[in-house]
Design a protein around this motif. Structure first.
Motif, short mmCIF file in Angstrom:
data_model
loop_
_atom_site.label_atom_id
_atom_site.label_comp_id
_atom_site.label_asym_id
_atom_site.label_seq_id
_atom_site.Cartn_x
_atom_site.Cartn_y
_atom_site.Cartn_z
N ALA A 61 10.44 8.89 2.77
CA ALA A 61 11.85 8.90 3.18
C ALA A 61 12.79 8.50 2.04
O ALA A 61 14.00 8.47 2.22
N GLY A 62 12.21 8.19 0.88
CA GLY A 62 13.03 7.80 -0.27
C GLY A 62 13.63 6.41 -0.14
O GLY A 62 14.61 6.08 -0.79
N MET A 63 13.01 5.56 0.68
CA MET A 63 13.55 4.22 0.93
C MET A 63 12.95 3.17 0.01
O MET A 63 13.34 2.02 0.06
N VAL A 64 11.99 3.59 -0.82
CA VAL A 64 11.33 2.68 -1.75
C VAL A 64 11.42 3.25 -3.15
O VAL A 64 11.05 4.40 -3.37
N THR A 65 11.93 2.46 -4.07
CA THR A 65 12.04 2.93 -5.45
C THR A 65 10.88 2.46 -6.32
O THR A 65 10.56 3.07 -7.32
N GLU A 66 10.25 1.39 -5.90
CA GLU A 66 9.13 0.84 -6.65
C GLU A 66 7.86 1.65 -6.37
O GLU A 66 7.70 2.22 -5.29
N LYS A 67 6.96 1.69 -7.34
CA LYS A 67 5.69 2.40 -7.14
C LYS A 67 4.91 1.75 -6.00
O LYS A 67 4.77 0.53 -5.95
N PRO A 68 4.38 2.56 -5.08
CA PRO A 68 3.63 2.00 -3.95
C PRO A 68 2.45 1.12 -4.39
O PRO A 68 2.17 0.10 -3.76
N GLU A 69 1.80 1.50 -5.48
CA GLU A 69 0.67 0.71 -5.98
C GLU A 69 1.11 -0.71 -6.35
O GLU A 69 0.36 -1.66 -6.16
N LYS A 70 2.30 -0.84 -6.89
CA LYS A 70 2.83 -2.14 -7.27
C LYS A 70 3.04 -3.01 -6.02
O LYS A 70 2.72 -4.20 -6.01
N ILE A 71 3.60 -2.40 -4.99
CA ILE A 71 3.82 -3.13 -3.73
C ILE A 71 2.48 -3.56 -3.14
O ILE A 71 2.30 -4.72 -2.77
N LEU A 72 1.53 -2.63 -3.08
CA LEU A 72 0.22 -2.93 -2.50
C LEU A 72 -0.53 -3.98 -3.29
O LEU A 72 -1.33 -4.74 -2.73
N SER A 73 -0.26 -4.06 -4.60
CA SER A 73 -0.96 -5.04 -5.44
C SER A 73 -0.56 -6.48 -5.11
O SER A 73 -1.24 -7.43 -5.49
N ARG A 74 0.55 -6.64 -4.42
CA ARG A 74 1.01 -7.98 -4.04
C ARG A 74 0.31 -8.51 -2.79
O ARG A 74 0.49 -9.66 -2.41
N LEU A 75 -0.46 -7.67 -2.15
CA LEU A 75 -1.14 -8.03 -0.91
C LEU A 75 -2.62 -8.28 -1.16
O LEU A 75 -3.30 -7.45 -1.77
N THR A 76 -3.10 -9.43 -0.71
CA THR A 76 -4.53 -9.69 -0.73
C THR A 76 -4.96 -10.03 0.70
O THR A 76 -4.16 -10.53 1.49
N TYR A 77 -6.21 -9.74 0.99
CA TYR A 77 -6.68 -9.83 2.37
C TYR A 77 -7.85 -10.81 2.45
O TYR A 77 -8.72 -10.82 1.59
N THR A 78 -7.87 -11.61 3.51
CA THR A 78 -8.92 -12.60 3.65
C THR A 78 -9.20 -12.94 5.11
O THR A 78 -8.31 -12.87 5.95
N THR A 79 -10.46 -13.32 5.38
CA THR A 79 -10.82 -13.83 6.70
C THR A 79 -11.01 -15.35 6.64
O THR A 79 -11.53 -15.95 7.58
N HIS A 80 -10.59 -15.95 5.53
CA HIS A 80 -10.72 -17.40 5.36
C HIS A 80 -9.33 -18.04 5.40
O HIS A 80 -8.50 -17.79 4.53
#
Length: 193
Positions: A61-80
């Motif tokens: 939709a053109g609502m994000v100017t930053e590379k999606p990979e950069k945004i996703l790199s800020r997220l880490t996932y854990t079950t702890h």
């Protein structure tokens, strides 16, 4: 305990479901590192898929100017839970709407987090005063209620409990506004009135 918006660098996002995944994405899209916690690996995987799906919609939709990979790199996932919370400056919880379960989780979180961390629940119907009653430091606990779908709806209600400090409310409002939401602080927990 002094809190400032500038001191908030890392977010712990407790729950990767309908609301939790969208809140995590909102923080990541606005430059925050987010640790996404869910107690089950399947829940985390589903949350990760929902985040990627929602981000693609924003990109298309053109609502994000930053590379999606950069945004996703800020997220880490854990079950702890310890891994998710030990370095968090702001904890936002979006788990099942059950007072006893939430109290149990918050009791555990408070043992892990640093003293300066703000603790926020995304509850829409439970009393922050009741939830904060199990905490050693209830002054840093607040409701930050995102409306659904959280990645699209601008409104976030910020509701203090009976023992929430004004400082906690103020910093939470500032943070919600910084991530592109329209924070509306309430004066009191309506459950107490």
């Amino acid at each position: 305990m002094t809190m400032e918006l500038t001191g908030i660098k890392e977010i712990a996002n407790i729950g990767a479901g309908t609301m939790g995944h969208a809140i995590a994405l909102q923080f990541a899209m606005n430059g925050y590192n987010v640790k996404v916690y869910d107690r089950e690996q399947t829940g985390l995987q589903r949350g990760k898929e929902l985040i990627s799906h929602d981000l693609k919609i924003f990109v298309d939709a053109g609502m994000v100017t930053e590379k999606p990979e950069k945004i996703l790199s800020r997220l880490t996932y854990t079950t702890h839970l310890t891994d998710a919370c030990q370095n968090a400056d702001f904890v936002i919880e979006s788990i099942v709407e059950n007072e006893e379960i939430k109290k149990s989780v918050w009791t555990e979180i408070e043992k892990i987090v640093k003293e300066s961390a703000i603790l926020a629940t995304n509850t829409s119907g439970l009393s922050p005063t009741a939830l904060q009653s199990v905490l050693q430091h209830p002054e840093r606990f607040v409701v930050a209620h995102f409306w659904n779908p959280a990645q699209l709806m601008p409104l976030v209600e910020v509701v203090p409990g009976k023992n929430t400090s004004q400082e906690t409310v103020n910093v939470t409002v500032e943070l919600m506004n910084k991530i592109g939401k329209h924070a509306v602080p309430l004066k009191t927990d309506f459950h107490c009135v």
